[in-house]
Design an enzyme around this catalytic site. Structure first.
Site, mmCIF file in Angstrom:
data_model
loop_
_atom_site.group_PDB
_atom_site.id
_atom_site.type_symbol
_atom_site.label_atom_id
_atom_site.label_comp_id
_atom_site.label_asym_id
_atom_site.label_seq_id
_atom_site.Cartn_x
_atom_site.Cartn_y
_atom_site.Cartn_z
ATOM 1 C CG HIS A 26 -104.563 109.294 16.688
ATOM 2 N ND1 HIS A 26 -103.931 108.862 15.543
ATOM 3 C CD2 HIS A 26 -105.525 108.376 16.969
ATOM 4 C CE1 HIS A 26 -104.480 107.725 15.143
ATOM 5 N NE2 HIS A 26 -105.453 107.409 15.989
ATOM 6 C CB SER B 175 -107.380 105.159 17.698
ATOM 7 O OG SER B 175 -107.784 106.152 16.778
ATOM 8 C CG ASP C 192 -101.999 110.895 13.478
ATOM 9 O OD1 ASP C 192 -102.515 111.886 14.040
ATOM 10 O OD2 ASP C 192 -102.100 109.735 13.932
#
Length: 284
Positions: A255, A36, A252
């Site tokens: 990221h 990601s 979070d």
């Protein structure tokens, strides 16, 4: 018979000359893959959509009719650079920084194939089928955009790109889903070696740049993986680790945020410029 042989020779030389003309040695191509943080998790901001030098190009790896892009074609590298609705990635400011510091005759092209949440096993052409059997449905949907084989799509696009330019390096950002996996470096080497073989590349000429996960200074949840990532050059000689220290992250703690991606991308570029024999002078 001699005339026929001579004709075949002339035709062969003609075809070789056409290929030489088509391939621009000053078009530097970089393959990008991972999960990601390479896919791009941060929202694209207004500043990221302007002043993109047309010398910086992206080859679209999937069809994106909503943004008028077709798989296998080059476009000015205005984000998103991965898939149709992905966010800002390290590749964005990697490319911008390169074109700002390289001669005006040099163009930069990136191909970005990444899948959020995946393990490195997804890019192992001998393991991906068994690996994808048990991944969540949302990940299967992303993998499906690459016809079920992200590695295969990366190679497919790279072969097309080789008709236009020269592959100069590979960017990797992956590891969060392999946190604690002491075999990770060997698994990455399998993928790297496969790329070298499948694309007829020479390891001494094609470095692998691997970025760290969100660092401990940002309370990164996978920061412990950076100790394993740091050992990659012991397994792949022509590999270089890109520090994430100080690169800001999102709430979070997995990221990077937009500012973090911009900084990390520039760090990838600084390393690549050094390998190309240039010292960064400008910042985009």
């Amino acid at each position: 018979m001699q005339k026929r042989t001579g004709s075949f020779l002339l035709i062969g030389l003609f075809l070789l000359s056409l290929n030489a003309v088509a391939q621009d040695k000053n078009f530097y191509i970089f393959l990008c893959f991972g999960q990601s943080n390479m896919e791009g998790n941060a929202r694209i901001e207004a500043q990221d959509t302007v002043n993109v030098d047309p010398r910086f190009q992206v080859m679209e790896a999937v069809d994106c009719p909503a943004i008028n892009r077709t798989k296998g074609n080059w476009y000015t590298a205005k984000p998103p650079l991965c898939r149709c609705r992905t966010g800002l990635t390290p590749a964005d400011y990697f490319g911008r920084e390169l074109v700002a510091n390289l001669p005006s005759t040099v163009r930069i092209g990136v191909i970005n194939v990444a899948v959020g949440g995946c393990k490195i096993e997804l890019f192992d052409k001998d393991q991906y089928t068994s690996y994808t059997t048990n991944v969540p449905g949302w990940m299967k949907n992303m993998i499906r955009e690459y016809d079920g084989n992200p590695y295969g799509r990366l190679v497919e696009m790279a072969k097309l790109a080789q008709k236009d330019g020269v592959i100069k390096g590979i960017l990797l950002h992956q590891g969060e889903s392999n946190t604690g996996d002491t075999l990770w470096t060997k698994k990455v080497k399998v993928v790297y070696d496969n790329l070298m073989n499948d694309l007829d590349l020479k390891p001494k000429k094609v470095p692998l740049l691997a970025g760290e996960t969100v660092g401990a200074d940002q309370n990164g949840k996978c920061a412990s993986m950076n100790k394993i990532i740091a050992t990659l050059p012991q397994t792949i000689k022509n590999s270089h680790v890109i520090s994430s220290a100080g690169c800001t992250d999102s709430a979070d703690d997995l990221h990077f945020n937009a500012a973090g991606y911009r900084e990390l991308g520039k760090r990838y570029a600084t390393q690549m410029l050094s390998l190309l024999g240039y010292k960064p002078m400008a910042t985009n």
